[in-house]
Design an enzyme around this catalytic site. Structure first.
Site, short mmCIF file in Angstrom:
data_model
loop_
_atom_site.label_atom_id
_atom_site.label_comp_id
_atom_site.label_asym_id
_atom_site.label_seq_id
_atom_site.Cartn_x
_atom_site.Cartn_y
_atom_site.Cartn_z
N GLY A 1 0.94 -0.85 -0.05
CA GLY A 1 -0.01 0.06 0.22
C GLY A 1 0.98 1.58 0.01
N ARG B 1 19.16 11.46 -4.15
CA ARG B 1 20.25 12.29 -3.73
C ARG B 1 21.93 11.46 -2.24
NH1 ARG B 1 17.23 17.39 -5.34
NH2 ARG B 1 16.34 17.06 -7.42
N ARG C 1 0.57 -5.40 -5.21
CA ARG C 1 1.24 -6.77 -4.53
C ARG C 1 1.31 -8.11 -5.39
NH1 ARG C 1 -0.76 -4.74 0.05
NH2 ARG C 1 -1.92 -3.03 0.48
N CYS C 2 2.18 -8.53 -4.96
CA CYS C 2 3.07 -9.91 -5.61
C CYS C 2 2.76 -10.78 -5.16
CB CYS C 2 4.14 -9.46 -6.58
SG CYS C 2 4.67 -10.77 -7.54
N GLY D 1 5.72 -1.99 4.39
CA GLY D 1 4.89 -1.97 5.37
C GLY D 1 5.61 -4.19 5.59
N ASP D 2 4.37 -3.88 6.28
CA ASP D 2 4.86 -5.99 6.54
C ASP D 2 5.37 -6.48 5.52
OD1 ASP D 2 3.31 -8.65 7.37
OD2 ASP D 2 4.94 -8.19 8.82
N THR E 1 3.78 3.20 6.14
CA THR E 1 3.14 2.18 6.07
C THR E 1 2.25 3.34 7.09
OG1 THR E 1 1.69 0.84 6.62
CG2 THR E 1 3.18 0.41 7.71
N ASP F 1 -0.44 2.79 8.30
CA ASP F 1 -0.81 1.81 9.54
C ASP F 1 0.12 1.92 11.00
OD1 ASP F 1 -2.63 1.09 8.48
OD2 ASP F 1 -1.50 -0.70 7.01
N ASP G 1 2.05 0.07 11.94
CA ASP G 1 2.42 -1.32 12.39
C ASP G 1 3.59 -1.89 12.37
OD1 ASP G 1 2.34 -1.74 10.35
OD2 ASP G 1 0.45 -3.17 9.73
N ARG H 1 -5.43 -2.08 9.17
CA ARG H 1 -5.29 -3.10 8.87
C ARG H 1 -5.92 -3.42 10.75
NH1 ARG H 1 -0.03 -6.01 6.52
NH2 ARG H 1 0.59 -5.68 8.24
N ARG I 1 -27.02 13.41 30.60
CA ARG I 1 -26.96 14.63 31.51
C ARG I 1 -26.47 15.95 30.01
NH1 ARG I 1 -20.86 12.47 29.84
NH2 ARG I 1 -19.92 13.52 29.36
N ARG J 1 -25.10 7.80 12.20
CA ARG J 1 -24.73 7.70 11.11
C ARG J 1 -23.67 7.24 11.17
NH1 ARG J 1 -29.55 8.43 10.30
NH2 ARG J 1 -30.70 10.65 8.87
N ARG K 1 -5.43 7.52 2.87
CA ARG K 1 -3.37 7.22 1.69
C ARG K 1 -3.23 8.06 1.00
NH1 ARG K 1 -3.44 0.84 -0.40
NH2 ARG K 1 -3.65 -0.09 1.51
#
Length: 319
Positions: A11, A25, A72-73, A102-103, A125, A127, A129, A171, A211, A243, A252
Site C-alpha cells: 500500500g 540523491r 502487490r505480487c 510495510g510488513d 505505511t 498503519d 504497525d 489493518r 446529562r 450515522r 492514504r
C-alpha cells in the site's frame, strides 16, 4: 558497491516519494548509481527497471503516492518468483536493494536476504504497525487527514444531534484510531489491541444523553470489525439517530506533512549510509528521535503494540 536499486511495495503512503528522493540523491552524492524498480516486486520480476538521475526525483518531495508506483505480487512469494527477481537485479548489475513499504514488503526483503542479496527496508505505511520504529512514513499524514475529517463530521453531528461512528484504516493496528480519537475527543475508541464491551459503550452513550450531551463520536479501527455493523447495534439499543462514515482510501492520499517528509528523508539517507558500511538484512527506523536499525527477522517476529497508558487516557478523558 557501485550500484543500488530502490522500490516501493504494498500500500502506498504519503512520504514514499520523499524517501525515494533521499535514497537517490544520497547515493548519487556518494558516487553511486541508482536504479528505480517500478511496480514493486512485480516490476522486479518483469525487469521494469530504469536508471534514476538527480532530476528524476525533482519536484516530488511534496507529492503523495509513489513515483515508482506499487503493486502487490503473489508470484514473489514463491521461490521461482524470487529467483526471477534476483536474476533481473544481476542483469542490471544492481548490488543492493532498498525496499520501502510495510510488513508484506519486508517479508519480500527478508527472502532476498535469505538468498544472499543485500537488502535494507524502510518502513512506509499509514498503519504504523512495524515494530522497531516509533513511527512509519505516512502515519502522520494519514492521522492528520483523519483528524480533519472527524473535525468536519463533529460539526454536522452537533448540528443534527446525532451519534457518529467513524471507521478508520490501520489493518490489524489501532494507532490511527487511538491517536485520532484522542486528538478529537472521541467518546469511544475501538481498537484491535483492546477488547470492548458493547454494553459499556451503550451505557456510556446513555449517561451522556441523560446529562444533556447532544452528540457523540465513536472511532472504530477496521481491525475491530465493520463500523456499519457497530453503528446498527448502537442505533438499535439506544434509539439514538446514528450515522456511519467509512473514511477509506482518502486516508492514504494527500501531500505529506512536514514530519513525514523529514522522517522519510532521514530514513532514506540512513539506508544508503548503512549499505555503504556493508550492513544488510536490516530495517531502519526512528526511536526517541534517533535513527536506529534492527534485523528484519527481529522486526517481523515482534508483535505490534500500542501504548496502554495512551488508551487508558482516552477513556479517562471521555467520561
Amino acid at each position: 558497491m557501485k550500484r543500488i536499486g530502490v522500490l516501493t511495495s504494498g500500500g502506498d503512503s504519503p512520504g514514499m516519494n520523499a524517501a525515494v528522493r533521499a535514497v537517490v540523491r544520497k547515493a548519487i552524492y556518494h558516487n553511486l548509481e541508482v536504479y528505480g524498480i517500478y511496480y514493486g516486486y512485480s516490476g522486479l520480476i518483469n525487469g521494469d527497471i530504469k536508471k534514476l538521475e538527480i532530476g528524476s526525483v525533482g519536484d516530488i518531495i511534496h507529492r503523495g503516492g509513489t513515483m515508482l508506483y506499487t503493486a502487490r505480487c503473489e508470484e514473489f512469494k514463491t521461490l521461482e518468483g524470487q529467483m526471477k527477481g534476483i536474476e533481473q537485479l544481476r542483469k542490471f548489475g544492481i548490488e543492493a536493494l532498498v525496499v520501502i513499504g510495510g510488513d508484506g514488503s519486508f517479508q519480500g526483503a527478508k527472502k532476498l536476504v535469505e538468498h544472499g542479496y543485500p537488502t535494507i527496508g524502510i518502513p512506509g505505511t499509514i498503519d504504523n504497525d512495524i515494530p522497531g520504529t516509533d513511527f512509519t512514513i505516512g502515519f502522520d499524514t494519514a492521522l492528520n487527514t483523519v483528524i480533519d475529517a472527524i473535525d468536519k463530521i463533529r460539526d454536522t453531528a452537533t448540528s443534527h444531534e446525532r451519534t457518529y461512528v467513524i471507521e478508520v484504516m490501520g489493518r490489524d493496528a489501532g494507532d490511527l484510531a487511538l491517536w485520532s480519537g484522542l486528538a478529537d475527543g472521541a467518546e469511544t475508541i475501538l481498537i484491535p489491541e483492546e477488547t470492548y464491551n458493547m454494553d459499556e459503550i451503550i451505557a456510556r452513550l446513555k449517561r451522556g444523553h441523560e446529562r444533556g450531551k447532544k452528540h457523540s463520536i465513536i472511532v472504530v479501527a477496521e481491525g475491530v470489525g465493520s463500523g456499519v455493523e457497530i453503528g446498527k447495534k448502537i442505533q438499535e439499543q439506544t434509539n439514538m439517530e446514528t450515522r456511519v462514515t467509512v473514511l477509506g482510501h482518502i486516508q492514504r492520499g494527500g501531500s505529506p506533512t512536514a514530519n513525514d517528509r523529514v522522517l522519510a528523508s532521514r530514513l532514506g539517507a540512513y539506508a544508503v549510509e548503512l549499505l555503504m558500511e556493508g550492513k544488510a538484512g536490516v530495517m531502519v527506523g526512528i526511536e526517541k528521535n534517533e535513527l536506529v536499525y534492527h534485523d528484519i527477522d527481529e522486526a517481523l517476529s515482534r508483535k505490534h503494540t500500542i501504548d496502554p497508558k495512551m488508551y487508558a487516557l482516552s477513556k479517562e478523558l471521555s467520561i
